[in-house]
Design an enzyme around this catalytic site. Structure first.
Site, PDB file in Angstrom:
ATOM      1  N   SER A 100       0.827  -1.195   0.000  1.00 41.05           N
ATOM      2  CA  SER A 100       0.000   0.000   0.000  1.00 41.05           C
ATOM      3  C   SER A 100       0.869   1.254   0.000  1.00 41.05           C
ATOM      4  CB  SER A 100      -0.949  -0.039   1.198  1.00 41.05           C
ATOM      5  OG  SER A 100      -1.946   0.948   1.113  1.00 41.05           O
ATOM      6  N   ASP A 214      -9.791  -5.117  -4.883  1.00 42.22           N
ATOM      7  CA  ASP A 214      -9.243  -4.025  -4.082  1.00 42.22           C
ATOM      8  C   ASP A 214     -10.145  -2.798  -4.197  1.00 42.22           C
ATOM      9  OD1 ASP A 214      -7.766  -1.925  -2.974  1.00 42.22           O
ATOM     10  OD2 ASP A 214      -5.857  -2.719  -3.685  1.00 42.22           O
ATOM     11  N   HIS A 234      -7.745  -5.282  -0.675  1.00 40.09           N
ATOM     12  CA  HIS A 234      -6.538  -4.447  -0.693  1.00 40.09           C
ATOM     13  C   HIS A 234      -5.388  -5.151   0.032  1.00 40.09           C
ATOM     14  CE1 HIS A 234      -4.102  -0.900  -0.939  1.00 40.09           C
ATOM     15  NE2 HIS A 234      -4.096  -0.712   0.364  1.00 40.09           N
TER      16      HIS A 234
END
Length: 254
Positions: A100, A214, A234
Site C-alpha cells: 500500500s 481491491d 486491498h
C-alpha cells in the site's frame, strides 16, 4: 533462524525505529502500509525466513513500537528512515517489499539512493496520489481517529462489502494501528496522498501483487509484471497469505 537483533535504531534526534531481523540468506525488507505496523507482516515473516531469506521488518516512526515523533512524516524523511535501517544492517542485494503506502517509501528509496544495495522490488496493492481519500481520512481522523481507522481496516479486508478476515485478527491489527501516534497517523497521510508522488519502478526486477477486488487503491499502470489474487481485497497479504506468499517467493527465487 537467528533471534531478533537489537530492536531499536536511532534515526534522528530522539527518534528510534523498532525493527526485527530474523532468518539468514538473501535479505527481504518489509515496509508496512499506513496505518499498519510490522504486525501486519506476520504471515510473511515466518514463510520467507523458512524459505531461506533474512527478513527485516520495522515500524515506521510514530507507529507501533517506534518513537511517537512529533515531526518527520513527509515522504523524504520516511525514505531516509528506511535508508538508515538498510545501511545500519549493511544489507546488500536486498528486495524491498512495500504494501500500500509502503510503495512510496520503497520506490522513493530506489529513486533517491539507487540500486547499490537493492536487487528487486515487490509492491503489494500500491497506493499513492489518492488526494481525495487522504483528505477524507484526515478530516474524519481529527475528531474520530479510532473510528476512522476501524473503517479503513474494514475496507482493507473487504470484498464487495463483506469482510473476508476473521474479526480477531482485524481487531488485533486495529489495536496496533490505534496505539500509534495520533499526530503521526494523520500527518503520514500526506506522504502517500501527495498527487506528485511517482511510483515509477527503477531499473530493477519488480513485481506487483494486487487483489482483484481491491476497493482502496486505484488501479495503477506500473511497468512491472503483475500477479492478481482472485477474490483478494486491498490487504491480500493478510487475507490470502498462501497465494500472496507463493507469488512473492517465486519472484524472490527468480
Amino acid at each position: 533462524m537467528k533471534g531478533c537483533a537489537v530492536p531499536q535504531l536511532r534515526v534522528g534526534p530522539d527518534v528510534d525505529l523498532y525493527y526485527e531481523d530474523v532468518g539468514a540468506g538473501p535479505p527481504v525488507v518489509l515496509v508496512p502500509g499506513w496505518p499498519l505496523t510490522l504486525d501486519s507482516w506476520e504471515c510473511q515473516v515466518g514463510a520467507f525466513a523458512e524459505a531461506g531469506h533474512r527478513v527485516v521488518g520495522y515500524d515506521r516512526r510514530g507507529f507501533g513500537r517506534s518513537t511517537r515523533a512529533w515531526t518527520g512524516y513527509d515522504a523524504a524523511t520516511l525514505v531516509a528512515d528506511l535508508a538508515g535501517l538498510i545501511e545500519h544492517l549493511d544489507l546488500r542485494s536486498a528486495v524491498l517489499v512495500g504494501f500500500s503506502s509502503g510503495a512510496v517509501e520503497a520506490t522513493g528509496y530506489l529513486a533517491t539512493r539507487g540500486t547499490d544495495r537493492v536487487r528487486g522490488l515487490v509492491l503489494g496493492g500500491p497506493l499513492a496520489g489518492a488526494v481525495e481519500l487522504g483528505r477524507d481520512l484526515q478530516a474524519a481522523g481529527r475528531w474520530h481517529r479510532v473510528a476512522m481507522l476501524d473503517d479503513v481496516l474494514t475496507r482493507f479486508f473487504s470484498v464487495n462489502g463483506e469482510i473476508v478476515l476473521d474479526e480477531a485478527t482485524r481487531s488485533h491489527l486495529l489495536h496496533s494501528a490505534a496505539g500509534s501516534s495520533a499526530r503521526g497517523t494523520l500527518a503520514a497521510i500526506d506522504a502517500w496522498a501527495d498527487p506528485t508522488v511517482d511510483l515509477a519502478v527503477p531499473d530493477v526486477p519488480a513485481l506487483v501483487v494486487v487483489g482483484d477486488s481491491d476497493a482502496v487503491a486505484p488501479t495503477r499502470q506500473i511497468s512491472a509484471p503483475t500477479v492478481t489474487i482472485p477474490s483478494g481485497p486491498h490487504a491480500a497479504h493478510v487475507t490470502h497469505p498462501q497465494q500472496w506468499n507463493e507469488a512473492v517467493l517465486a519472484f524472490l527465487a527468480s
